[in-house]
Design a protein around this motif. Structure first.
Motif, mmCIF file in Angstrom:
data_model
loop_
_atom_site.group_PDB
_atom_site.id
_atom_site.type_symbol
_atom_site.label_atom_id
_atom_site.label_comp_id
_atom_site.label_asym_id
_atom_site.label_seq_id
_atom_site.Cartn_x
_atom_site.Cartn_y
_atom_site.Cartn_z
ATOM 1 N N MET A 71 0.827 -1.204 0.000
ATOM 2 C CA MET A 71 0.000 0.000 0.000
ATOM 3 C C MET A 71 0.864 1.258 0.000
ATOM 4 O O MET A 71 0.575 2.239 -0.708
ATOM 5 C CB MET A 71 -0.933 0.000 1.220
ATOM 6 C CG MET A 71 -1.916 1.159 1.259
ATOM 7 S SD MET A 71 -2.933 1.092 2.733
ATOM 8 C CE MET A 71 -3.764 -0.474 2.498
ATOM 9 N N GLN A 72 1.959 1.236 0.764
ATOM 10 C CA GLN A 72 2.857 2.390 0.797
ATOM 11 C C GLN A 72 3.487 2.627 -0.564
ATOM 12 O O GLN A 72 3.623 3.766 -1.023
ATOM 13 C CB GLN A 72 3.926 2.167 1.866
ATOM 14 C CG GLN A 72 4.843 3.371 2.073
ATOM 15 C CD GLN A 72 5.838 3.127 3.189
ATOM 16 O OE1 GLN A 72 5.857 2.034 3.777
ATOM 17 N NE2 GLN A 72 6.656 4.110 3.497
ATOM 18 N N SER A 73 3.845 1.547 -1.246
ATOM 19 C CA SER A 73 4.434 1.681 -2.581
ATOM 20 C C SER A 73 3.444 2.286 -3.559
ATOM 21 O O SER A 73 3.779 3.200 -4.327
ATOM 22 C CB SER A 73 4.905 0.307 -3.061
ATOM 23 O OG SER A 73 5.368 0.388 -4.397
ATOM 24 N N VAL A 74 2.225 1.796 -3.518
ATOM 25 C CA VAL A 74 1.188 2.340 -4.423
ATOM 26 C C VAL A 74 0.925 3.802 -4.116
ATOM 27 O O VAL A 74 0.792 4.644 -5.029
ATOM 28 C CB VAL A 74 -0.101 1.495 -4.308
ATOM 29 C CG1 VAL A 74 -1.227 2.148 -5.078
ATOM 30 C CG2 VAL A 74 0.142 0.082 -4.817
ATOM 31 N N LYS B 256 3.659 6.062 -5.409
ATOM 32 C CA LYS B 256 3.590 6.220 -6.862
ATOM 33 C C LYS B 256 2.478 7.191 -7.253
ATOM 34 O O LYS B 256 2.680 8.086 -8.093
ATOM 35 C CB LYS B 256 3.361 4.852 -7.503
ATOM 36 C CG LYS B 256 3.351 4.882 -9.020
ATOM 37 C CD LYS B 256 3.165 3.481 -9.588
ATOM 38 C CE LYS B 256 3.121 3.522 -11.119
ATOM 39 N NZ LYS B 256 2.919 2.148 -11.677
ATOM 40 N N THR B 257 1.294 7.024 -6.622
ATOM 41 C CA THR B 257 0.167 7.930 -6.917
ATOM 42 C C THR B 257 0.485 9.354 -6.499
ATOM 43 O O THR B 257 0.136 10.320 -7.191
ATOM 44 C CB THR B 257 -1.091 7.433 -6.181
ATOM 45 O OG1 THR B 257 -1.332 6.069 -6.519
ATOM 46 C CG2 THR B 257 -2.299 8.271 -6.572
ATOM 47 N N ASP C 173 3.248 15.676 -9.919
ATOM 48 C CA ASP C 173 3.626 16.075 -11.281
ATOM 49 C C ASP C 173 2.498 16.861 -11.952
ATOM 50 O O ASP C 173 2.749 17.881 -12.615
ATOM 51 C CB ASP C 173 3.966 14.830 -12.098
ATOM 52 C CG ASP C 173 5.281 14.183 -11.649
ATOM 53 O OD1 ASP C 173 6.079 14.894 -10.996
ATOM 54 O OD2 ASP C 173 5.487 12.988 -11.942
ATOM 55 N N LYS C 174 1.237 16.380 -11.785
ATOM 56 C CA LYS C 174 0.096 17.097 -12.379
ATOM 57 C C LYS C 174 -0.050 18.481 -11.753
ATOM 58 O O LYS C 174 -0.328 19.463 -12.445
ATOM 59 C CB LYS C 174 -1.195 16.301 -12.166
ATOM 60 C CG LYS C 174 -1.251 14.997 -12.939
ATOM 61 C CD LYS C 174 -2.558 14.268 -12.653
ATOM 62 C CE LYS C 174 -2.613 12.938 -13.385
ATOM 63 N NZ LYS C 174 -3.878 12.199 -13.083
#
Length: 888
Positions: free
Chosen positions: A301-304, A307-308, A314-315
């Motif tokens: 979950m931390q990895s996801v 990434k999100t 960035d957006k």
């Protein structure tokens, strides 16, 4: 013994009525009491266990070779009428149990194997006596055996006793019944006088013989109860001793079994201990696995999330970045036509960026971030800078465009040359900045107010200058002789009014003014509404002008301009009507067009001075244009046309009032004879007014007719009252002249036809009064004598009248001699009197005919009266008098 309810015929009929329509026949019906657990262990009545009266009915239904048996429960309704309550099929009857707690033995239950809830105790049925119980149960058992071929389980009652009871009561059964082997069930069990339904033996013949032999062995003992009891006890003890001996003989086997059971128990205990140890180890292993899975899930979950988060950042950074080319355009770029595309793109980006930083489009979590707040403040600063620069440029641009056009005299009408205003170039140049204005509106709505005022004030100067130059040249280039305003003055001859000069050029000039400027003003209103981003419907359909009057070389260009403005935004055609914008638009249009009405007023006043009657034509032209202006946003144009219509009506009413004053001045002449001059002049005026009517000006002219004629007739009556001696002649001559002069117009104009009939009635009234006066002047004594006779006839009979004072035969002869001697001279005197004061000689023949007719009518009534009262007297007849008048 009391009669059983099973033999009650009324009960049977009531049961048959309750199941009517089911095609079932009642075999047996009997009254019972229903209860639940009434015979409990305590022997006391339980709650809600009170006995309720019911009727149990056994019925059968035959369908082909098959016969079905039913048990019905019927209850009494509130009116005491039996009605069906429950229905059981006997094929499901599995158990018949007599309650042992009931000392009387009259209570039993019926068990059915298809009941849904077996946990609820079945109802208990209590009979009145043992005979009723046995009768019902035997009937049930017989039907089960004969129809179903089997018997339910019977508990609590000896079958042998039932058989013995059946035998004892067999004589009560009617001889007409037959066994089930001989007849179908419905004939075997339907006798109304049946006492007990026993068609077949419950026990077979051989079984019965065995039972009798068995019972025979106890016959001797039954007689002596104590000896029989001792015998039974001895036999019981012998059986028990035999059982104990058998048990003792099997002791080694029992010990071996017990030893095996002990070994098995020890193995089971060892197995249970091992299983508990394994269970603890498995539990610890399961906990370790769950801990490892939890740590793995958290890491995944931390990895996801990381990434999100990187993607979202960035957006967000992409949103917060300001492109350098857009920043340059917004802060210091040029507004020339060549750079407008860059400015528009910068506006679109700025609008999208500001919208992207708003909460609906941006996650609320980011709204309070410091970077977002700083970037929003930076964009607001860019917006304010750009809006200020663009607004200042557009204000100066509008003023420079108009100043350039005003400085060039070739744009306006000059001496000897009318110039149609041409704004195609102006609109083309404004179209360059139309999209910029829309973006300014989306960025800051408040900036449009000053821009609209600047545009209106600049263009207002141009429009007023164009209208003033056009109106001045229009008046200077129109050649028309001035007609007098005093159409009905007494000093003006009628010939002058009839030979008025042609002033059609005046109304044509006014129409040309409207034709040129009304479509122009409507187009300007439409262009302004769309150019300045008002959310209102389109004013002018594409390709056409207001009222279809747009013509000339500018027509195509004007249509192109309107289409260009409407195409700036695809959503413009879908914009809904906004009342707030509509009010603001009309206020701006007032600033845009205010003052131009003065030049229209000048043309109206100029036309009125040349020919007041041209107000009628101008009124019709104005109404036609006004009816064509229906767009809400062209409010000022409608107001302008409405003001023009009011001014034209005011001028025309001024003319009508002056003419009415001229008519009233005739009253000052004390002695008036003949036809007053304003009557034929009014006919000439009305003829010319009808020639000027265009479109919807009928009401204006009819109102003028009403004022004119009302004043004319009132003035005639006042003049006639100044000299009562000649008033009738004066009135009849003038009313006749009014009719003669307006005869042709009255046939086509309804309002004048109304006044024509009014004058005709007044003419007839004046003629009648004048003729009667002349007749009485010559034959007053004759008709006064007739009046005396008529007065006396109200009080006395006709035979008595000749004997009254003043109306005797002698008086009659004197009156006839005085009045009719030389009657031809008297008639000639009437003619001369009629002719004497009459100015209009053409009226004399018709008046003389009316006079002769009136005189003959009066003389006819006099002759009839005299012939009735004085039948013997002679006098000239009516026929002689008619011949005399005809010869005159």
């Amino acid at each position: 013994m009391a009669k059983s309810s099973a033999d009650d015929e009324e009960l049977r009929r009531a049961c048959e009525a309750a199941i009517e329509g089911t095609k079932q026949k009642i075999v047996l019906s009997i009254r019972v009491a229903k209860s639940r657990g009434i015979w409990g262990k305590s022997g006391k009545l339980g709650r809600n266990h009170m006995a309720k009266p019911r009727v149990l009915a056994l019925s059968i239904k035959t369908k082909g070779p098959r016969t079905k048996a039913f048990l019905r429960v019927l209850k009494y309704s509130t009116g005491g009428v039996l009605e069906a309550a429950k229905l059981y099929k006997l094929k499901h009857l599995s158990k018949v149990e007599v309650i042992t707690n009931d000392p009387s033995g009259c209570t039993f239950t019926l068990g059915f194997d298809n009941l849904r809830s077996q946990s609820v105790a079945p109802p208990q049925w209590t009979m009145r006596n043992i005979d009723d119980r046995n009768r019902l149960l035997l009937c049930i058992l017989n039907m089960c055996k004969d129809i179903l071929g089997r018997l339910p389980k019977v508990v609590g009652i000896d079958v042998v006793e039932m058989a013995l009871w059946a035998k004892e009561n067999t004589p009560a059964v009617t001889t007409t019944q037959r066994t089930l082997q001989d007849e179908p069930v419905e004939t075997a069990v339907t006798g109304s006088d049946m006492k007990v339904s026993v068609e077949k033996e419950l026990v077979a013949q051989d079984e019965e013989e065995d039972m009798e032999a068995l019972l025979g062995t106890y016959v001797m003992g039954i007689g002596e109860a104590e000896a029989f009891s001792e015998r039974l006890k001895r036999e019981l003890l012998a059986l028990e001793a035999a059982n104990v001996h058998a048990i003792l003989e099997s002791e080694p086997l029992i010990d071996e079994v017990l030893q095996g059971l002990e070994v098995a128990t020890n193995c089971a205990d060892d197995m249970d201990e091992w299983l508990s140890i394994f269970n603890v180890k498995l539990r610890h292993m399961r906990e370790d696995i769950e801990s490892i899975e939890t740590r793995n899930n958290k890491l995944e979950m931390q990895s996801v999330n990381n990434k999100t988060l990187i993607e979202e950042l960035d957006k967000l950074l992409e949103r917060l970045q300001v492109p350098s080319e857009h920043a340059a355009s917004l802060t210091g770029g040029s507004f020339d036509e060549a750079h407008m595309l860059q400015n528009v793109e910068a506006c679109e980006w700025l609008t999208g960026a500001l919208r992207g930083l708003e909460v609906p489009n941006l996650d609320p979590v980011y709204a309070n971030m410091r970077a977002v707040k700083e970037k929003r403040a930076e964009l607001e600063k860019l917006k304010a800078t750009f809006v200020k620069r663009a607004s200042e440029f557009l204000r100066n641009y509008f003023a420079s465009l108009v100043d350039f056009m005003i400085s060039d005299k070739s744009y306006f009408s000059q001496r000897g040359q009318l110039k149609r205003p041409d704004h195609a170039d102006l609109r083309y140049k404004c179209r360059t900045y139309a999209r910029l204005l829309q973006h300014l509106k989306s960025l800051d709505k408040n900036c449009l107010g000053p821009l609209r005022k600047a545009y209106c004030s600049s263009l207002n100067l141009l429009l007023r200058r164009e209208a003033r130059e056009f109106a001045n040249e229009l008046r200077a280039g129109t050649k028309a002789s001035r007609n007098p305003t005093g159409w009905l003055e007494g000093s003006t001859g009628s010939s002058q009014s009839g030979n008025s000069a042609d002033t059609s050029a005046v109304s044509e000039a006014y129409a040309k003014m409207l034709t040129i400027f009304i479509p122009l003003l409507v187009d300007e209103s439409s262009f302004f509404a769309h150019f300045m981003c008002f959310e209102v419907p389109a004013l002018v359909p594409p390709g056409g002008g207001a009222n279809g009057n747009k013509s000339g070389s500018n027509n195509d260009n004007g249509s192109d301009d309107d289409l260009g403005i409407m195409d700036i935004d695809d959503n413009d055609s879908k914009a809904v009507k906004n009342s707030v914008d509509l009010v603001a638009l009309n206020e701006s249009l007032r600033d845009l067009l205010d003052g131009i009405q003065e030049d229209f007023y000048a043309v109206v006043d100029w036309a009125y001075k040349i020919d007041p009657l041209r107000c009628i034509s101008m009124h019709g032209i104005t109404e036609r244009y006004l009816s064509g202006q229906k767009a809400d946003a062209a409010g000022f144009v409608r107001l302008l046309l409405g003001d023009l219509e009011s001014r034209i009506s005011l001028q025309f009413n001024h003319f009508v009032d002056e003419a009415c004053h001229q008519i009233e001045r005739n009253e000052r002449n004390v002695r008036q004879t003949g036809v007053i001059p304003y009557i034929p002049r009014f006919a000439t005026l009305a003829t010319r007014m009808e020639q000027y009517i265009q479109g919807q000006s009928r009401d204006l002219v009819d109102q003028a007719y009403t004022k004119f004629v009302s004043i004319m007739f009132v003035t005639l009556e006042r003049i006639a009252q100044t000299d009562p001696k000649y008033s009738d002649i004066f009135l009849l001559e003038n009313y006749a002249a009014f009719q003669n002069s307006l005869y042709d117009l009255a046939n086509v104009v309804p309002m004048l036809a109304k006044f024509y009939h009014q004058a005709s009635e007044a003419y007839e009234q004046a003629c009648t009064h004048h003729i009667s006066m002349i007749i009485y002047m010559q034959f007053e004594r004759l008709f006064q004598f007739a009046r005396k006779i008529e007065d006396l006839m109200y009080t006395i009979t006709p035979e008595e009248i000749p004997f009254q004072l003043g109306v005797s035969k002698m008086d009659l002869r004197k009156t006839l001699k005085a009045s009719l001697a030389g009657v031809d001279k008297s008639i000639a005197a009437m003619y001369k009197k009629l002719q004497k004061n009459l100015v209009s000689e053409e009226l004399l023949p018709s008046l003389w005919d009316k006079c002769k007719k009136e005189f003959l009518e009066k003389y006819d009534s006099f002759a009839q009266l005299v012939a009735k009262i004085y039948p013997s007297e002679t006098f000239p007849s009516v026929a002689e008098m008619r011949e005399l008048l005809a010869s005159m």
